[in-house]
Design a protein around this motif. Sequence first.
Motif, short mmCIF file in Angstrom:
data_model
loop_
_atom_site.label_atom_id
_atom_site.label_comp_id
_atom_site.label_asym_id
_atom_site.label_seq_id
_atom_site.Cartn_x
_atom_site.Cartn_y
_atom_site.Cartn_z
N LEU A 166 77.86 -15.22 45.62
CA LEU A 166 76.64 -15.95 45.94
C LEU A 166 75.83 -16.17 44.68
O LEU A 166 75.81 -15.33 43.78
N SER A 167 75.14 -17.30 44.65
CA SER A 167 74.25 -17.60 43.54
C SER A 167 72.87 -17.95 44.06
O SER A 167 72.73 -18.48 45.16
N CYS A 168 71.88 -17.65 43.27
CA CYS A 168 70.49 -17.98 43.60
C CYS A 168 69.90 -18.66 42.36
O CYS A 168 69.71 -18.01 41.33
N ALA A 169 69.66 -19.95 42.48
CA ALA A 169 69.09 -20.71 41.38
C ALA A 169 67.57 -20.74 41.52
O ALA A 169 67.05 -21.15 42.56
N ALA A 170 66.89 -20.28 40.50
CA ALA A 170 65.44 -20.19 40.54
C ALA A 170 64.80 -21.27 39.68
O ALA A 170 65.29 -21.58 38.60
N SER A 171 63.70 -21.81 40.18
CA SER A 171 62.88 -22.72 39.40
C SER A 171 61.42 -22.36 39.65
O SER A 171 61.05 -21.92 40.74
N GLY A 172 60.61 -22.50 38.61
CA GLY A 172 59.20 -22.17 38.74
C GLY A 172 58.87 -20.72 38.51
O GLY A 172 57.69 -20.33 38.51
N VAL A 173 59.89 -19.88 38.32
CA VAL A 173 59.71 -18.46 38.02
C VAL A 173 60.86 -18.04 37.12
O VAL A 173 61.99 -18.47 37.31
N THR A 174 60.54 -17.22 36.15
CA THR A 174 61.56 -16.74 35.22
C THR A 174 62.08 -15.40 35.72
O THR A 174 61.37 -14.38 35.64
N VAL A 175 63.31 -15.40 36.20
CA VAL A 175 63.84 -14.20 36.83
C VAL A 175 64.07 -13.08 35.83
O VAL A 175 64.18 -11.91 36.20
N ARG A 176 64.14 -13.43 34.57
CA ARG A 176 64.39 -12.42 33.54
C ARG A 176 63.32 -11.32 33.56
O ARG A 176 63.61 -10.16 33.27
N TRP A 177 62.11 -11.66 33.91
CA TRP A 177 60.99 -10.72 33.87
C TRP A 177 60.59 -10.21 35.24
O TRP A 177 59.53 -9.62 35.39
N SER A 178 61.45 -10.45 36.21
CA SER A 178 61.14 -10.10 37.59
C SER A 178 62.14 -9.13 38.15
O SER A 178 63.24 -8.98 37.63
N THR A 179 61.77 -8.46 39.23
CA THR A 179 62.75 -7.77 40.05
C THR A 179 63.37 -8.80 40.98
O THR A 179 62.65 -9.57 41.62
N VAL A 180 64.69 -8.82 41.02
CA VAL A 180 65.41 -9.76 41.88
C VAL A 180 66.22 -8.94 42.86
O VAL A 180 66.68 -7.84 42.55
N ALA A 181 66.38 -9.49 44.05
CA ALA A 181 67.08 -8.72 45.09
C ALA A 181 67.80 -9.65 46.04
O ALA A 181 67.52 -10.85 46.12
N TRP A 182 68.74 -9.07 46.76
CA TRP A 182 69.41 -9.73 47.87
C TRP A 182 69.15 -8.92 49.13
O TRP A 182 69.24 -7.68 49.12
#
Length: 124
Positions: free
Chosen positions: A20-36
Amino acid sequence: QVELVESGGGLVQAGASLRLSCAASGVTVRWSTVAWFRQAPGKDREFVVRLTAGGATVYADSVKGRFTISRDNARNTVSLQMNSLKPEDTAVYYCAVTKPWNAVPRFQSQYDYWGLGTQVTVSS
């Protein structure tokens, strides 16, 4: 405006793999907690895995050793590699992201952005 778009779901047989992929726009995931997270029919949405900005991961016991989360900072995407899939993995899978630099969430409600989900169906 923040948008998260999941892709890669589908119908597979038990034992197969999906990514699975999650493409993000408007937020930089590098500096965030990301989850599924995932939600099976008739059940509450449940945590699957998270990856902090610092690189720490936490997996649900049910997927430990089979699923792997990763982040591509250049593409601003988050992926979930799912191996050895089981029928009980059948669910809609959601990507969730915090605002950059926010504290690591303890609850689902603390994630700021959510995708619309992608369906994963595993047949026996």
